[in-house]
Write a protein that holds these residues in place. Structure first.
Motif, mmCIF file in Angstrom:
data_model
loop_
_atom_site.group_PDB
_atom_site.id
_atom_site.type_symbol
_atom_site.label_atom_id
_atom_site.label_comp_id
_atom_site.label_asym_id
_atom_site.label_seq_id
_atom_site.Cartn_x
_atom_site.Cartn_y
_atom_site.Cartn_z
ATOM 1 N N GLU A 23 0.825 -1.213 0.000
ATOM 2 C CA GLU A 23 0.000 0.000 0.000
ATOM 3 C C GLU A 23 0.857 1.261 0.000
ATOM 4 O OE1 GLU A 23 -2.363 -0.676 3.473
ATOM 5 O OE2 GLU A 23 -3.683 -2.113 2.448
ATOM 6 N N LYS A 24 1.950 1.248 0.753
ATOM 7 C CA LYS A 24 2.798 2.429 0.855
ATOM 8 C C LYS A 24 3.658 2.648 -0.387
ATOM 9 C CE LYS A 24 3.022 2.632 5.857
ATOM 10 N NZ LYS A 24 3.858 2.744 7.035
ATOM 11 N N VAL A 25 4.036 1.558 -1.055
ATOM 12 C CA VAL A 25 4.908 1.654 -2.231
ATOM 13 C C VAL A 25 4.096 1.840 -3.511
ATOM 14 C CG1 VAL A 25 6.580 0.355 -3.625
ATOM 15 C CG2 VAL A 25 6.772 0.351 -1.160
ATOM 16 N N GLY A 26 2.866 1.321 -3.525
ATOM 17 C CA GLY A 26 2.046 1.428 -4.728
ATOM 18 C C GLY A 26 2.317 0.307 -5.717
ATOM 19 N N LYS A 39 11.952 -14.486 -7.450
ATOM 20 C CA LYS A 39 11.551 -15.024 -8.746
ATOM 21 C C LYS A 39 11.447 -13.964 -9.837
ATOM 22 C CE LYS A 39 9.128 -18.972 -6.830
ATOM 23 N NZ LYS A 39 7.875 -19.720 -6.776
ATOM 24 N N VAL A 40 11.863 -12.746 -9.556
ATOM 25 C CA VAL A 40 11.795 -11.679 -10.554
ATOM 26 C C VAL A 40 13.043 -11.695 -11.430
ATOM 27 C CG1 VAL A 40 10.325 -10.164 -9.205
ATOM 28 C CG2 VAL A 40 12.781 -9.972 -9.012
ATOM 29 N N LYS A 41 12.896 -11.185 -12.638
ATOM 30 C CA LYS A 41 14.028 -11.079 -13.554
ATOM 31 C C LYS A 41 14.588 -9.660 -13.551
ATOM 32 C CE LYS A 41 12.924 -14.931 -16.388
ATOM 33 N NZ LYS A 41 13.714 -15.974 -15.847
ATOM 34 N N ALA A 42 13.787 -8.701 -13.105
ATOM 35 C CA ALA A 42 14.222 -7.306 -13.087
ATOM 36 C C ALA A 42 13.435 -6.535 -12.041
ATOM 37 C CB ALA A 42 13.996 -6.668 -14.459
ATOM 38 N N VAL A 43 14.046 -5.455 -11.555
ATOM 39 C CA VAL A 43 13.389 -4.558 -10.608
ATOM 40 C C VAL A 43 13.643 -3.133 -11.085
ATOM 41 C CG1 VAL A 43 13.276 -3.768 -8.220
ATOM 42 C CG2 VAL A 43 13.837 -6.137 -8.701
ATOM 43 N N ARG A 44 12.593 -2.362 -11.205
ATOM 44 C CA ARG A 44 12.757 -0.961 -11.596
ATOM 45 C C ARG A 44 13.406 -0.187 -10.466
ATOM 46 N NH1 ARG A 44 7.074 0.409 -14.617
ATOM 47 N NH2 ARG A 44 7.542 -0.874 -16.439
ATOM 48 N N PHE A 45 14.283 0.735 -10.839
ATOM 49 C CA PHE A 45 14.921 1.574 -9.824
ATOM 50 C C PHE A 45 13.881 2.376 -9.056
ATOM 51 C CE2 PHE A 45 19.255 1.773 -12.100
ATOM 52 C CZ PHE A 45 19.709 0.685 -11.384
ATOM 53 N N SER A 46 12.826 2.801 -9.717
ATOM 54 C CA SER A 46 11.794 3.577 -9.028
ATOM 55 C C SER A 46 11.105 2.728 -7.953
ATOM 56 C CB SER A 46 10.766 4.117 -10.023
ATOM 57 O OG SER A 46 10.143 3.059 -10.728
ATOM 58 N N SER A 53 12.782 3.752 0.595
ATOM 59 C CA SER A 53 12.259 4.922 1.296
ATOM 60 C C SER A 53 11.311 4.502 2.418
ATOM 61 C CB SER A 53 11.544 5.837 0.305
ATOM 62 O OG SER A 53 10.991 6.941 0.952
ATOM 63 N N VAL A 54 10.400 3.608 2.106
ATOM 64 C CA VAL A 54 9.413 3.157 3.095
ATOM 65 C C VAL A 54 10.083 2.368 4.217
ATOM 66 C CG1 VAL A 54 7.421 1.639 3.454
ATOM 67 C CG2 VAL A 54 7.468 3.184 1.491
ATOM 68 N N LEU A 55 11.035 1.498 3.867
ATOM 69 C CA LEU A 55 11.691 0.660 4.871
ATOM 70 C C LEU A 55 12.894 1.333 5.520
ATOM 71 C CD1 LEU A 55 11.585 -2.838 3.116
ATOM 72 C CD2 LEU A 55 10.094 -1.972 4.930
ATOM 73 N N GLY A 60 21.342 -2.323 -0.842
ATOM 74 C CA GLY A 60 22.145 -3.454 -0.424
ATOM 75 C C GLY A 60 21.563 -4.216 0.759
ATOM 76 N N ASP A 61 20.638 -3.578 1.479
ATOM 77 C CA ASP A 61 19.956 -4.270 2.570
ATOM 78 C C ASP A 61 18.911 -5.246 2.023
ATOM 79 O OD1 ASP A 61 21.358 -2.817 4.515
ATOM 80 O OD2 ASP A 61 19.872 -1.204 4.487
ATOM 81 N N ILE A 62 18.459 -4.994 0.801
ATOM 82 C CA ILE A 62 17.425 -5.812 0.179
ATOM 83 C C ILE A 62 18.016 -6.818 -0.815
ATOM 84 C CG2 ILE A 62 15.370 -5.754 -1.297
ATOM 85 C CD1 ILE A 62 14.811 -2.982 -0.085
#
Length: 68
Positions: A23-26, A39-46, A53-55, A60-62
């Motif tokens: 909910e906070k990230v959208g 299981k993702v192949k890519a993650v958007r920088f946004s 920001s939320v966490l 590098g923590d993720i």
């Protein structure tokens, strides 16, 4: 070579549920669950920016690189 996703660790440290982060990230809970499982192949920088920001953490923590 492997990228390990530690999103579940950060959620536990922040005492936050995946639904609340969603909910906070959208981003849908399903998409965050797929990310959490690695299981993702890519993650958007946004998206990564919003999660960090939320966490209140660094990318590098993720995401962690482990050499096989």
């Amino acid at each position: 070579m492997a990228i390990v996703v530690n999103l579940d660790v950060m959620l536990a440290k922040r005492k936050m549920m995946l639904k609340e982060l969603s909910e906070k990230v959208g981003v849908t809970t399903v998409n965050l669950s797929i990310l959490k499982q690695g299981k993702v192949k890519a993650v958007r920088f946004s998206t990564l920016d919003s999660i960090c920001s939320v966490l209140d953490c660094q990318p590098g923590d993720i995401l962690e690189y482990i050499d096989d």
